[in-house]
Enzyme design. Structure first.
Site, PDB file in Angstrom:
ATOM      1  N   SER A  27     -49.838   8.519   9.260  1.00 46.38           N
ATOM      2  CA  SER A  27     -50.245   9.745   9.958  1.00 46.38           C
ATOM      3  C   SER A  27     -49.009  10.481  10.446  1.00 46.38           C
ATOM      4  O   SER A  27     -47.933   9.903  10.540  1.00 46.38           O
ATOM      5  CB  SER A  27     -51.128   9.396  11.159  1.00 46.38           C
ATOM      6  N   GLU A  68     -52.576   2.615  12.192  1.00 43.87           N
ATOM      7  CA  GLU A  68     -51.352   2.509  11.375  1.00 43.87           C
ATOM      8  C   GLU A  68     -50.864   1.074  11.307  1.00 43.87           C
ATOM      9  O   GLU A  68     -50.490   0.582  10.247  1.00 43.87           O
ATOM     10  CB  GLU A  68     -50.251   3.398  11.960  1.00 43.87           C
ATOM     11  N   THR A 125     -44.723  13.952   8.315  1.00 41.16           N
ATOM     12  CA  THR A 125     -43.920  13.579   7.138  1.00 41.16           C
ATOM     13  C   THR A 125     -44.786  13.059   6.000  1.00 41.16           C
ATOM     14  O   THR A 125     -44.554  13.346   4.833  1.00 41.16           O
ATOM     15  CB  THR A 125     -42.869  12.527   7.532  1.00 41.16           C
ATOM     16  N   GLY A 140     -47.864  10.534  17.328  1.00 37.22           N
ATOM     17  CA  GLY A 140     -49.084  11.261  16.990  1.00 37.22           C
ATOM     18  C   GLY A 140     -50.341  10.553  17.449  1.00 37.22           C
ATOM     19  O   GLY A 140     -51.459  10.964  17.130  1.00 37.22           O
TER      20      GLY A 140
HETATM   21  O1  DER Z   1     -47.786   8.876  15.344  1.00 36.50           O
HETATM   22  C1  DER Z   1     -47.214   8.256  14.436  1.00 36.50           C
HETATM   23  O2  DER Z   1     -47.149   7.027  14.435  1.00 36.50           O
HETATM   24  C2  DER Z   1     -46.489   9.036  13.363  1.00 36.50           C
HETATM   25  O3  DER Z   1     -46.425   8.293  12.170  1.00 36.50           O
HETATM   26  C3  DER Z   1     -45.089   9.312  13.870  1.00 36.50           C
HETATM   27  O4  DER Z   1     -44.516   8.064  14.173  1.00 36.50           O
HETATM   28  C4  DER Z   1     -44.239  10.085  12.891  1.00 36.50           C
HETATM   29  O5  DER Z   1     -44.718  11.387  12.861  1.00 36.50           O
HETATM   30  P1  DER Z   1     -43.909  12.550  12.102  1.00 36.50           P
HETATM   31  O6  DER Z   1     -43.906  12.167  10.646  1.00 36.50           O
HETATM   32  O7  DER Z   1     -44.715  13.782  12.379  1.00 36.50           O
HETATM   33  O8  DER Z   1     -42.522  12.579  12.697  1.00 36.50           O
END
Ligand code: DER
Length: 231
Positions: A29, A104, A32, A98
């Site tokens: 999530s 995750e 990226t 996020g």
């Molecule tokens: O919330 C999360 O775990 C996302 O993976 C975060 O760690 C990375 O988010 P980004 O790709 O928007 O930097």
């Protein structure tokens, strides 16, 4: 090169290196991972099965027209590709910026390999060097006050804050119906593996954003358009 392009470089390289026809892929999530989904679609790989880690991740998979699955039907994944808020020299991660760290971590744990994709700002020597928002901790709503008190006690010495929503009154509510506490720290964390266990053991804590011993592969997009592989 913009940060978004750095993210894209990292995500594309990771997909090119690891995703094949028939791959079973956990989809992380954040911002990226969107580029990784774009790349899987662009390559037109066949029979790639995707397991999401959030509602946002589900939307990315569905909107890209990729095959959506779940851990009940696909309990063992080849790889999970995900972002990170920070990666230290020993591959300790902070995730959860996020608010998706629970699913995750479950999906990453169900994969043979977790691959991190990020822009160069996420690579640090020590946790806290670049990421200043603390350790995201998912908690059961009825327990957030006692959990915060324990985190700020002398046994942890953290500075916990309940994550408040921006486009909704009140706290952020995760995809799992829980709250997030961001536990800030002013000095480098010592014994991160033990800290991750100690926080997790506080009654009411569902999951922490400390990912320990979960990966040895991270791609960092650089401003010059190259991609640095840390492994
Ligand atoms: O919330 C999360 O775990 C996302 O993976 C975060 O760690 C990375 O988010 P980004 O790709 O928007 O930097």
């Amino acid at each position: 090169m913009s940060l978004d392009n750095c993210k894209k470089v990292a995500a594309y390289k990771a997909v090119d290196d690891f995703v094949r026809d028939g791959s079973k892929v956990g989809i992380g999530s954040g911002s990226t991972i969107k580029y990784a989904v774009d790349r899987i679609k662009e390559l037109g790989l066949k029979n790639v099965i995707c397991v999401p880690t959030s509602f946002q991740s589900t939307q990315l998979i569905v909107e890209a027209g990729l095959e959506l699955s779940d851990l009940s039907r696909t309990p063992e994944l080849d790889i999970t590709i995900d972002g990170a808020d920070e990666v230290d020299k020993d591959f300790n991660l902070i995730k959860g910026g996020g608010g998706c760290q629970l699913q995750e971590k479950i999906v990453a744990y169900s994969s043979k390999k977790l691959i991190i994709v990020a822009d160069y700002t996420k690579e640090s020597t020590e946790l806290g060097e670049n990421w200043k928002k603390g350790i995201p901790i998912e908690v059961v709503p009825m327990a957030y006050v006692p959990v915060m008190k324990k985190l700020e006690s002398s046994s942890f010495g953290l500075s916990p804050k309940l994550r408040m929503a921006v486009n909704k009154a009140g706290p952020v509510v995760t995809d799992n119906g829980n709250f997030i506490i961001d536990a800030q720290f002013s000095k480098p964390l010592s014994n991160i593996p033990q800290l991750a266990i100690d926080i997790k053991m506080i009654p009411g804590v569902v999951e922490t954003g400390l990912f320990v011993n979960m990966t040895k592969t991270a791609y960092f997009g650089q401003t010059d358009g190259t991609c640095k592989l840390k492994s």
